[in-house]
Motif scaffolding. Structure first.
Motif, mmCIF file in Angstrom:
data_model
loop_
_atom_site.group_PDB
_atom_site.id
_atom_site.type_symbol
_atom_site.label_atom_id
_atom_site.label_comp_id
_atom_site.label_asym_id
_atom_site.label_seq_id
_atom_site.Cartn_x
_atom_site.Cartn_y
_atom_site.Cartn_z
ATOM 1 N N ALA A 89 0.789 -1.267 0.052
ATOM 2 C CA ALA A 89 -0.033 0.056 -0.107
ATOM 3 C C ALA A 89 0.720 1.336 0.108
ATOM 4 O O ALA A 89 2.082 1.107 0.259
ATOM 5 N N PHE A 90 0.162 2.181 -0.360
ATOM 6 C CA PHE A 90 0.954 3.627 -0.574
ATOM 7 C C PHE A 90 0.303 4.645 0.253
ATOM 8 O O PHE A 90 -0.518 5.676 -0.057
ATOM 9 N N PRO A 91 0.697 4.792 1.585
ATOM 10 C CA PRO A 91 -0.073 6.077 2.480
ATOM 11 C C PRO A 91 0.662 7.106 1.849
ATOM 12 O O PRO A 91 1.873 7.197 1.404
ATOM 13 N N TYR A 92 -0.186 8.356 1.923
ATOM 14 C CA TYR A 92 0.350 9.601 1.506
ATOM 15 C C TYR A 92 -0.088 10.835 2.341
ATOM 16 O O TYR A 92 -1.150 10.776 3.224
ATOM 17 N N LEU A 93 0.433 11.852 2.314
ATOM 18 C CA LEU A 93 0.194 13.085 2.777
ATOM 19 C C LEU A 93 0.353 14.085 1.753
ATOM 20 O O LEU A 93 1.620 14.181 1.111
ATOM 21 N N GLY A 192 -4.174 9.619 3.653
ATOM 22 C CA GLY A 192 -4.962 8.519 3.078
ATOM 23 C C GLY A 192 -3.846 7.517 2.746
ATOM 24 O O GLY A 192 -2.776 7.533 2.975
ATOM 25 N N ILE A 193 -4.486 6.417 2.115
ATOM 26 C CA ILE A 193 -3.587 5.316 1.915
ATOM 27 C C ILE A 193 -4.358 5.014 0.311
ATOM 28 O O ILE A 193 -5.175 4.747 -0.107
ATOM 29 N N PHE A 194 -3.318 4.939 -0.841
ATOM 30 C CA PHE A 194 -3.490 4.672 -2.055
ATOM 31 C C PHE A 194 -3.325 3.128 -1.928
ATOM 32 O O PHE A 194 -2.342 2.576 -1.426
ATOM 33 N N PHE A 195 -3.996 2.481 -2.949
ATOM 34 C CA PHE A 195 -3.950 0.871 -3.071
ATOM 35 C C PHE A 195 -4.347 0.627 -4.517
ATOM 36 O O PHE A 195 -5.277 1.258 -4.938
ATOM 37 N N GLU A 196 -3.770 -0.494 -4.841
ATOM 38 C CA GLU A 196 -4.066 -1.029 -6.156
ATOM 39 C C GLU A 196 -5.460 -1.620 -6.265
ATOM 40 O O GLU A 196 -5.817 -2.054 -5.486
ATOM 41 N N THR A 197 -6.002 -1.253 -7.378
ATOM 42 C CA THR A 197 -7.503 -1.811 -7.536
ATOM 43 C C THR A 197 -7.996 -2.145 -9.075
ATOM 44 O O THR A 197 -7.438 -1.360 -9.809
#
Length: 222
Positions: A89-93, A192-197
């Motif tokens: 996953a890819f948490p981001y700010l 948030g968190i980016f995730f593959e979908t």
């Protein structure tokens, strides 16, 4: 900022669709108001120093309500539902930056601050979108979705604390802080968190605020 497995967005020029923004603010028929919006937009382009950071972490499901990302455990059955089959996953700010917040607070009229708020919101959303595009490109991903703490009761805002813990030391480097109510400062910041979908997920589908101007999907809340 030199963090392993990080994506950083900074120094990108800002672009505002002022006619569209004027329509959303219902000032597009008032030339003097639009001229003021244009002037403030120029100041934002000159003064703003927004930034965005996303980081890659391994992901593992603990149980039906808990997900471990990096070394931090998050509590949300919705997160398990959305990310349970993934391994990363890819948490981001992303933030408008303290410069823009200070500029807005110094404006002398309520009207100017209202226009400034709209520009500040567009600023951080541009950087959030740019960050998503960079993650897609850097990691060769076809599509990302995202979840944000506090957007839904199914992932409460208190989980901001865990997200900031996971992203350390990024919050300090972005000059981002959390209030006792887990709200971010500067005010116009997103997390948030980016995730593959395979199928695009939007919090909007589960959100009852039908009149939200940032809505991206019809409400499916039961």
């Amino acid at each position: 900022m030199a963090l392993q497995d990080s994506v950083v967005v900074a120094g990108l020029p800002l672009s505002f669709d002022l006619p569209a923004l004027g329509r959303s603010l219902r000032i597009d028929s008032r030339p003097a108001f639009m001229k003021r919006l244009e002037k403030l937009a120029g100041e934002v382009r000159s003064l703003a120093r927004p930034q965005g950071v996303a980081r890659l972490f391994p992901l593992a499901v603990v149980d039906g309500e808990h997900t471990k990302i990096g070394d931090v455990i998050f509590t949300s059955a919705l997160m398990v539902r959305n990310m349970g089959q993934l391994a990363r996953a890819f948490p981001y700010l992303a933030t408008e930056g303290p410069e823009l917040a200070a500029w807005s607070e110094a404006l002398g009229s309520v009207f100017d601050r209202m226009l400034a708020s709209a520009l500040r919101e567009k600023t951080v959303l541009q950087y959030r979108d740019a960050l998503e595009a960079r993650v897609l490109e850097q990691y060769g991903i076809r599509q990302l979705s995202a979840m944000s703490p506090g957007s839904l009761a199914l992932w409460p805002i208190e989980q901001q604390a865990e997200l900031f813990e996971l992203m350390a030391p990024v919050p300090d480097e972005l000059q981002l802080t959390l209030s006792s109510a887990f709200l971010m400062k500067p005010e116009y910041s997103v997390s948030g968190i980016f995730f593959e979908t395979e199928q695009k997920y939007y919090n909007c589908r589960l959100c009852p605020q039908a009149n939200c101007r940032n809505r991206k999907a019809a409400c499916q809340a039961g």
